[in-house]
Design an enzyme around this catalytic site. Structure first.
Site, PDB file in Angstrom:
ATOM      1  N   GLU A  52     -29.111  -7.601 -42.878  1.00  0.00           N
ATOM      2  CA  GLU A  52     -29.939  -6.711 -42.801  1.00  0.00           C
ATOM      3  C   GLU A  52     -28.733  -5.719 -43.374  1.00  0.00           C
ATOM      4  OE1 GLU A  52     -32.452  -6.072 -43.238  1.00  0.00           O
ATOM      5  OE2 GLU A  52     -33.316  -7.749 -41.283  1.00  0.00           O
ATOM      6  N   THR A 100     -27.297  -4.855 -46.005  1.00  0.00           N
ATOM      7  CA  THR A 100     -26.751  -5.387 -46.846  1.00  0.00           C
ATOM      8  C   THR A 100     -26.962  -4.641 -48.276  1.00  0.00           C
ATOM      9  OG1 THR A 100     -27.005  -7.659 -46.355  1.00  0.00           O
ATOM     10  CG2 THR A 100     -25.022  -6.964 -45.231  1.00  0.00           C
ATOM     11  N   SER A 123     -41.843  -5.398 -45.481  1.00  0.00           N
ATOM     12  CA  SER A 123     -42.022  -4.502 -46.726  1.00  0.00           C
ATOM     13  C   SER A 123     -43.969  -4.564 -47.569  1.00  0.00           C
ATOM     14  CB  SER A 123     -41.400  -5.046 -47.536  1.00  0.00           C
ATOM     15  OG  SER A 123     -41.190  -4.717 -48.913  1.00  0.00           O
ATOM     16  N   SER A 137     -44.130  -1.925 -48.850  1.00  0.00           N
ATOM     17  CA  SER A 137     -44.634  -0.640 -50.089  1.00  0.00           C
ATOM     18  C   SER A 137     -44.358  -1.773 -51.023  1.00  0.00           C
ATOM     19  CB  SER A 137     -43.173   0.351 -49.207  1.00  0.00           C
ATOM     20  OG  SER A 137     -43.421   0.545 -47.876  1.00  0.00           O
ATOM     21  N   ASP A 153     -35.888  -5.725 -51.111  1.00  0.00           N
ATOM     22  CA  ASP A 153     -37.637  -6.218 -50.842  1.00  0.00           C
ATOM     23  C   ASP A 153     -38.551  -6.181 -52.304  1.00  0.00           C
ATOM     24  OD1 ASP A 153     -36.969  -5.428 -48.776  1.00  0.00           O
ATOM     25  OD2 ASP A 153     -38.230  -2.962 -48.735  1.00  0.00           O
TER      26      ASP A 153
HETATM   27  C1  GLA Z   1     -35.464  -1.506 -45.848  1.00  0.00           C
HETATM   28  C2  GLA Z   1     -34.804  -1.274 -46.994  1.00  0.00           C
HETATM   29  C3  GLA Z   1     -34.460  -2.502 -47.984  1.00  0.00           C
HETATM   30  C4  GLA Z   1     -33.309  -2.830 -46.502  1.00  0.00           C
HETATM   31  C5  GLA Z   1     -33.708  -2.886 -45.644  1.00  0.00           C
HETATM   32  C6  GLA Z   1     -32.623  -3.232 -44.697  1.00  0.00           C
HETATM   33  O1  GLA Z   1     -36.558  -2.505 -45.969  1.00  0.00           O
HETATM   34  O2  GLA Z   1     -36.088  -0.700 -48.341  1.00  0.00           O
HETATM   35  O3  GLA Z   1     -34.020  -2.329 -49.430  1.00  0.00           O
HETATM   36  O4  GLA Z   1     -31.910  -1.903 -47.221  1.00  0.00           O
HETATM   37  O5  GLA Z   1     -34.742  -1.929 -45.075  1.00  0.00           O
HETATM   38  O6  GLA Z   1     -31.970  -4.744 -45.033  1.00  0.00           O
END
Ligand code: GLA
Length: 390
Positions: free
Chosen positions: A29, A31, A122, A124, A166
């Site tokens: 997470e 990263t 996710s 989005s 994502d």
């Molecule tokens: C969101 C961002 C991802 C990632 C996560 C954390 O989902 O869209 O790119 O950075 O947070 O791991």
């Protein structure tokens, strides 16, 4: 969905439907924008965009979730500016397509989604990728280019400086497996999940205001940490390059808050590598320990958790048969992901719902995770859920 489309637009001639999944990140997470490793799973929860050509020169889009439509003359899309509205995602994608030399033709679009919004699963990216495929309407684009284009839409138009995770998992998801993405090389390995373990996401149903601004702040703090390490190791370009030994050496030269942020990223990358190895060996107890260690690091060092997430993690860890629990996604609300013996799932669901409700007066969402394939045209229209169903 075809009937809904016909009711809405009067005709479904030439309709095609494109699907892109949401995801749950198992570990790794915050990263991705540090060019490290992540291990997401694409979910059966997905966004579907139906599209058919429009004859009146307009791009029109309707969201079933919001019961809201919007339209623009197709020729004016390149000049639009963000409105802080859900349509920023498809419009951002449309602008990136135009910029990439792929014109957006007049069309009617209908959006249906089973990815709960604001849940950290996710929604989005699922909307971006499914919209991009709908606007491409069958024109080919290399999968990695598609993922990167959608990431650019979010960064440039929506204004969220996100990493690639994502969009990448939404494009490259695999059935029955997680994928370990190297966010520098943008290559991945398929990681089969061991038998005898089930993953369940639990939704806090909250999204704290901080989410957007804190995310940007974390990216800046990571950059500040890199600057400190680079003073001694000029070849370091991101926290991905910082070994635990290099971090130990530089730690005392960093302001404490920057050191904590960097320690999370450096240790989290190592946890992803170890988790993948444990997964391949079927070492489920170790996988569970790494889940918890990841959560504690996000809670105390990276400080992107919140009371609701911490409560769900602690409560889950107290339930018999649970191997591990952690927050998943950006944080400040959204979901936890929980690893457990498959036969305890019904008991886990009952317990966690009751405990969370007692504490916060909120009914949490529960989503058993079924690893699914990545984005594509949905040719089997029977597979499209009739209504948003979890
Ligand atoms: C969101 C961002 C991802 C990632 C996560 C954390 O989902 O869209 O790119 O950075 O947070 O791991």
């Amino acid at each position: 969905m075809i009937d809904a489309f016909r009711r809405l637009y009067g005709s479904a001639d030439g309709i095609r439907v494109f699907r892109a999944p949401g995801r749950v990140n198992l570990i790794g997470e915050h990263t991705d924008y540090n060019l490290g490793f992540v291990l997401p799973v694409a979910l059966h929860l997905a966004t579907y965009v139906a599209t058919a050509p429009a004859r009146d020169g307009k791009l029109r889009i309707y969201s079933e979730d919001r019961r809201e439509s919007a339209e623009w003359p197709a020729g004016e899309i390149a000049a639009l500016t963000p409105r802080r509205h859900w349509t920023d995602y498809p419009i951002g994608v449309a602008q990136e397509l135009i910029r990439a030399g792929s014109p957006v033709a007049p069309a009617n679009l209908l959006v249906r989604s089973t990815v709960p919004e604001g849940s950290g699963l996710s929604s989005s990216a699922a909307l971006e990728v499914s919209s991009a495929l709908a606007m491409l309407a069958g024109r080919r684009m290399a999968p990695l280019d598609l993922a990167r284009l959608c990431q650019r839409a979010e960064r440039n138009f929506v204004g969220m400086p996100c990493g690639i995770m994502d969009q990448y998992i939404s494009v490259f998801g695999e059935e029955r497996a997680a994928i370990c993405i190297d966010c520098r090389s943008l290559k991945h390995q398929v990681v089969r999940l061991p038998d005898g373990v089930a993953f369940v996401a639990v939704n806090t149903m909250v999204k704290h205001q901080l989410a957007g601004s804190a995310y940007k702040e974390r990216t800046e703090q990571c950059a500040a940490a890199v600057d400190v390490v680079r003073a001694r190791h000029p070849r370091v370009e991101s926290l991905r390059d910082v070994t635990p030994a290099m971090f130990d050496e530089a730690e005392s030269s960093m302001p404490p808050i920057i050191a904590r942020r960097a320690r999370h990223v450096v240790t989290e990358d190592a946890r992803v590598v170890e988790f993948v190895a444990a997964c391949r060996e079927g070492a489920v107890e170790r996988m569970g320990e790494l889940f918890e260690a990841s959560h504690r690091s996000l809670q105390h060092d990276y400080e992107v958790s919140c009371d609701e997430l911490d409560f769900l993690v602690d409560a889950a860890l107290g339930i018999e048969g649970v191997y591990g629990a952690r927050m998943t996604g950006g944080g400040f609300g959204g979901c936890t992901v929980n690893m457990m013996q498959p036969d305890v799932v019904p008991h886990f669901e009952r317990e966690i719902v009751q405990l969370y409700h007692e504490r916060f007066g909120i009914q949490p969402g529960i989503y058993p995770c079924r690893p699914s394939w990545g984005a594509e045209e949905e040719k089997n229209l029977e597979r499209i859920p009739a209504v948003a169903q979890l």
